[in-house]
Write an enzyme that holds these catalytic residues in place. Structure first.
Site, PDB file in Angstrom:
ATOM      1  N   ASP A 271      42.360  80.208 -51.032  1.00  0.00           N
ATOM      2  CA  ASP A 271      42.660  80.489 -49.623  1.00  0.00           C
ATOM      3  C   ASP A 271      43.591  79.418 -49.060  1.00  0.00           C
ATOM      4  O   ASP A 271      43.151  78.356 -48.639  1.00  0.00           O
ATOM      5  CB  ASP A 271      41.345  80.543 -48.821  1.00  0.00           C
ATOM      6  CG  ASP A 271      41.591  80.874 -47.347  1.00  0.00           C
ATOM      7  OD1 ASP A 271      42.725  81.293 -47.012  1.00  0.00           O
ATOM      8  OD2 ASP A 271      40.648  80.718 -46.543  1.00  0.00           O
ATOM      9  N   LYS A 278      46.923  76.553 -43.932  1.00  0.00           N
ATOM     10  CA  LYS A 278      46.010  75.429 -43.713  1.00  0.00           C
ATOM     11  C   LYS A 278      46.746  74.112 -43.901  1.00  0.00           C
ATOM     12  O   LYS A 278      47.734  74.053 -44.636  1.00  0.00           O
ATOM     13  CB  LYS A 278      44.864  75.485 -44.744  1.00  0.00           C
ATOM     14  CG  LYS A 278      43.870  76.611 -44.547  1.00  0.00           C
ATOM     15  CD  LYS A 278      42.760  76.550 -45.596  1.00  0.00           C
ATOM     16  CE  LYS A 278      41.774  77.698 -45.434  1.00  0.00           C
ATOM     17  NZ  LYS A 278      40.983  77.633 -44.201  1.00  0.00           N
ATOM     18  N   ASP A 289      36.588  79.304 -52.500  1.00  0.00           N
ATOM     19  CA  ASP A 289      36.412  80.324 -51.460  1.00  0.00           C
ATOM     20  C   ASP A 289      35.985  81.671 -52.062  1.00  0.00           C
ATOM     21  O   ASP A 289      35.922  82.680 -51.368  1.00  0.00           O
ATOM     22  CB  ASP A 289      37.721  80.473 -50.666  1.00  0.00           C
ATOM     23  CG  ASP A 289      37.479  80.939 -49.237  1.00  0.00           C
ATOM     24  OD1 ASP A 289      36.342  80.823 -48.762  1.00  0.00           O
ATOM     25  OD2 ASP A 289      38.441  81.429 -48.620  1.00  0.00           O
ATOM     26  N   GLU A 350      40.602  85.642 -43.276  1.00  0.00           N
ATOM     27  CA  GLU A 350      40.819  86.707 -44.249  1.00  0.00           C
ATOM     28  C   GLU A 350      39.536  87.235 -44.878  1.00  0.00           C
ATOM     29  O   GLU A 350      39.489  88.366 -45.344  1.00  0.00           O
ATOM     30  CB  GLU A 350      41.779  86.215 -45.347  1.00  0.00           C
ATOM     31  CG  GLU A 350      41.135  85.420 -46.492  1.00  0.00           C
ATOM     32  CD  GLU A 350      40.492  84.103 -46.075  1.00  0.00           C
ATOM     33  OE1 GLU A 350      40.818  83.602 -44.978  1.00  0.00           O
ATOM     34  OE2 GLU A 350      39.645  83.582 -46.820  1.00  0.00           O
ATOM     35  N   ARG A 352      36.654  88.149 -43.659  1.00  0.00           N
ATOM     36  CA  ARG A 352      36.108  89.334 -42.992  1.00  0.00           C
ATOM     37  C   ARG A 352      36.947  90.581 -43.291  1.00  0.00           C
ATOM     38  O   ARG A 352      36.434  91.699 -43.295  1.00  0.00           O
ATOM     39  CB  ARG A 352      35.982  89.071 -41.481  1.00  0.00           C
ATOM     40  CG  ARG A 352      37.276  88.784 -40.801  1.00  0.00           C
ATOM     41  CD  ARG A 352      37.124  88.060 -39.474  1.00  0.00           C
ATOM     42  NE  ARG A 352      36.831  86.627 -39.642  1.00  0.00           N
ATOM     43  CZ  ARG A 352      36.664  85.771 -38.638  1.00  0.00           C
ATOM     44  NH1 ARG A 352      36.753  86.180 -37.385  1.00  0.00           N
ATOM     45  NH2 ARG A 352      36.419  84.507 -38.875  1.00  0.00           N
TER      46      ARG A 352
HETATM   47  N1  BES Z   1      37.442  80.014 -46.280  1.00  0.00           N
HETATM   48  C1  BES Z   1      37.546  79.638 -44.921  1.00  0.00           C
HETATM   49  C2  BES Z   1      36.257  79.035 -44.368  1.00  0.00           C
HETATM   50  C3  BES Z   1      35.843  77.710 -44.947  1.00  0.00           C
HETATM   51  C4  BES Z   1      36.217  76.545 -44.329  1.00  0.00           C
HETATM   52  C5  BES Z   1      35.033  77.656 -46.051  1.00  0.00           C
HETATM   53  C6  BES Z   1      35.818  75.334 -44.847  1.00  0.00           C
HETATM   54  C7  BES Z   1      34.621  76.447 -46.570  1.00  0.00           C
HETATM   55  C8  BES Z   1      35.011  75.285 -45.958  1.00  0.00           C
HETATM   56  C9  BES Z   1      37.885  80.855 -44.081  1.00  0.00           C
HETATM   57  O1  BES Z   1      38.668  81.820 -44.684  1.00  0.00           O
HETATM   58  C10 BES Z   1      38.656  80.357 -42.899  1.00  0.00           C
HETATM   59  O2  BES Z   1      39.734  79.892 -43.089  1.00  0.00           O
HETATM   60  N2  BES Z   1      38.068  80.480 -41.714  1.00  0.00           N
HETATM   61  C11 BES Z   1      38.687  80.030 -40.524  1.00  0.00           C
HETATM   62  C12 BES Z   1      38.509  81.097 -39.488  1.00  0.00           C
HETATM   63  C13 BES Z   1      39.332  80.879 -38.259  1.00  0.00           C
HETATM   64  C14 BES Z   1      40.792  81.049 -38.573  1.00  0.00           C
HETATM   65  C15 BES Z   1      38.880  81.871 -37.231  1.00  0.00           C
HETATM   66  C16 BES Z   1      37.974  78.746 -40.114  1.00  0.00           C
HETATM   67  O3  BES Z   1      36.773  78.635 -40.303  1.00  0.00           O
HETATM   68  O4  BES Z   1      38.655  77.843 -39.648  1.00  0.00           O
HETATM   69 ZN    ZN Z   2      38.554  81.913 -46.703  1.00  0.00          ZN
HETATM   70 MN    MN Z   3      40.731  81.434 -44.498  1.00  0.00          MN
END
Ligand code: BES
Ligand code: ZN
Ligand code: MN
Length: 504
Positions: A271, A278, A289, A350, A352
């Site tokens: 991811d 990111k 992920d 992504e 969801r």
């Molecule tokens: N895979 C990430 C969530 C994550 C973050 C898992 C840190 C493990 C450690 C997920 O896809 C993500 O990026 N979520 C975002 C959502 C936001 C954009 C609404 C997040 O948590 O920042």
């Molecule tokens: Zn993710």
């Molecule tokens: Mn993500």
């Protein structure tokens, strides 16, 4: 490392672990060994003033000396604490810690005296079986990419014999636990592998290997998913050179035609965030992920391995979330398999998007008794719960309670979080049926994510969503869970099935 359960008798060589209760209480086997060593153990305990046999205390007695115990390299005394309070997990910890202490100590043979001490209410067979489980889970290592390990860093331990007075019972209990451990290992390996090795196609190939356990495995590619209308899932993968896959695993150990239980896993093999990219720091963590999908694969392996009397389906959505000229853009609108449209405001939300299609598919095709999805879904769940509990969201109190209880017995803790319509406000899109993130100022990122998923639950199917972002990877060593990929979810789901969903 070979782990076996054998009848207890004092070993003639190698190292031996004995359990000790609070107040330096040895069991009858321990006393027998002490005698064979000319009383060396009692003397050592008396000399080590701080060792009382308390929970988690260890005392190593080197070359315990004369008599017929003279062949032992060392005896390790493992404190269990007050014997009336000792539970089966304490034996898991002893097995795990014993292996960790000796794995690279130059020793090749270890015996663990898993006797039940006076005052402890625990069948002897159970204590031994759990010690053996702990030895395997705690002894887990991932060394395949280390080509320059010094000899003194390499594991030397070849055999672990768990000694018990109840060998037949222990072996019977241990057999399914060993299959469970194998499932946990599959998950840990998948999650640890980097994203150049585990990507949708190669992970699907790993799923196919479950065929040898009697699991039926189907792999859908992008063409098939397009036909099914999985626009949300496909949108996430469209920026990647790697083809997205949906893997469906069936274990039919229950009554013919009986409704299955179902597990759905988020498998984002890497991811980057996509166009909503990111920051560089720590991005390597996003190789894990796919831990939700990994847990589903491990669970299916455990159920099939121990021939659980249940019909179960595991569905994993496998994609890579990459930025590129073909990647999805913020603002794109996609149509999910359910027909509901989604405005993708942030390509980093992504998980969801892939889950909603995988969940819809699972319910429509299988009409499951329940559906549990597992996903490293939000960073926000780490803000809420840290690394001690996974977030549990559910539309069903019964399923929710069963899951929480299973988590407690397996030490994979869950904490229930709310779902409520009030949070839906944030998901309103000006152009589509919903948007994939709540606008700024809404907060509760893990809950809005769960609210989003709930829109893809058909007809009140009992459903639970486990946000495992905080527990899939660990930076600290725990007895049966070494640093790194934890395998979280496998023990929990296996226990859920064993306790409530197997035919008798
Ligand atoms: N895979 C990430 C969530 C994550 C973050 C898992 C840190 C493990 C450690 C997920 O896809 C993500 O990026 N979520 C975002 C959502 C936001 C954009 C609404 C997040 O948590 O920042
Ligand atoms: Zn993710
Ligand atoms: Mn993500």
């Amino acid at each position: 490392m070979k782990i076996e359960i054998v009848d207890s008798k004092t070993p003639k060589r190698g190292s031996l672990v004995l359990v000790v209760g609070e107040g330096r209480q040895l069991g009858s086997f321990g006393q027998q060994v002490d005698k064979a060593c000319g009383g060396a153990l009692g003397k050592a305990m008396a000399a080590a003033a701080r060792f009382s046999g308390g929970k988690g205390q260890w005392l190593e007695v080197l070359a315990p000396g004369g008599g017929s115990g003279g062949g032992l390299n060392r005896v390790l005394l493992a404190g269990l604490g007050k014997t009336t309070e000792v539970k089966a997990v304490a034996y898991e910890a002893v097995g795990a810690d014993a292996v960790k202490r000796l794995a690279t100590a130059g020793e090749t043979e270890l015996a663990i005296g898993a006797e039940v001490l006076k005052g402890t209410m625990l069948p002897a067979g159970e204590a031994a079986a759990r010690a053996a489980l702990g030895a395997r889970l705690g002894g887990y290592r991932f060394d395949k990419y280390r080509t320059k390990m010094k000899d003194r860093e390499k594991p030397t331990l070849k055999t672990v014999n768990v000694l018990t007075q109840a060998a037949p019972a222990a072996k019977k209990l241990h057999a399914p636990l060993d299959k469970l451990a194998a499932g946990v290992e599959i998950t840990r390996n998948l999650v640890t592998e980097p994203a150049n090795i585990i990507y949708p196609e190669s992970m699907a190939a790993e799923c196919r290997k479950l065929t040898k356990l009697g699991v039926k495995v189907e792999v859908l590619g992008e063409r098939e998913m397009k036909k099914l209308g999985m626009g949300a899932l496909l949108g996430v993968g469209q920026g990647s050179e790697r083809e997205s896959k949906l893997v469906v695993m069936h274990w039919n150990g229950g009554k013919k035609g009986g409704k299955p239980v179902s597990f759905v896993g988020k498998g984002v093999c890497f991811d980057t965030g996509g166009i909503s990219i990111k920051p560089a720091g720590g991005m390597e963590e996003m190789k894990w992920d796919m831990a939700g999908a990994g847990a589903v694969v491990g669970t299916m392996a455990a159920l099939a391995g121990r021939k659980a009397k249940v019909n179960a389906v595991g569905v994993v959505a496998l994609v890579e979330n990459m930025p590129s000229g073909t990647a999805q853009r913020p603002g794109d609108v996609v149509t999910s398999m359910s027909g509901q449209t989604i405005e993708v405001l942030n390509t980093d939300a992504e998980g969801r998007l892939i889950l909603c299609d995988a969940m819809w598919y699972t319910q429509q095709r299988f009409k499951p008794q329940f559906m549990v999805d597992l996903a490293t879904l939000t960073g926000a769940i780490i803000i809420s719960l840290g690394h001690e509990h996974a977030g549990l969201f559910s539309n069903n109190d019964r399923l929710s309670e069963q899951l929480a209880a299973a988590g407690k017995s397996e030490d994979e803790l869950l904490w229930r979080m709310p779902l409520s319509e009030a949070y839906d406000e944030g998901l309103k899109s000006p152009i589509a049926d919903m948007q994939n993130i709540a606008g700024p100022g809404f907060g509760a990122g893990s809950i809005t994510a769960a609210q989003f998923l709930q829109r893809f639950v058909i007809d009140k199917t009992p459903w639970a969503h486990l946000d495992i972002a905080g527990v899939a990877w660990s930076k600290k060593d725990k007895a049966t869970v070494p640093k790194g990929a934890t395998g979280f979810g496998v023990r929990l789901l296996n226990r859920l099935v064993a306790d409530h969903y197997e035919d008798r």
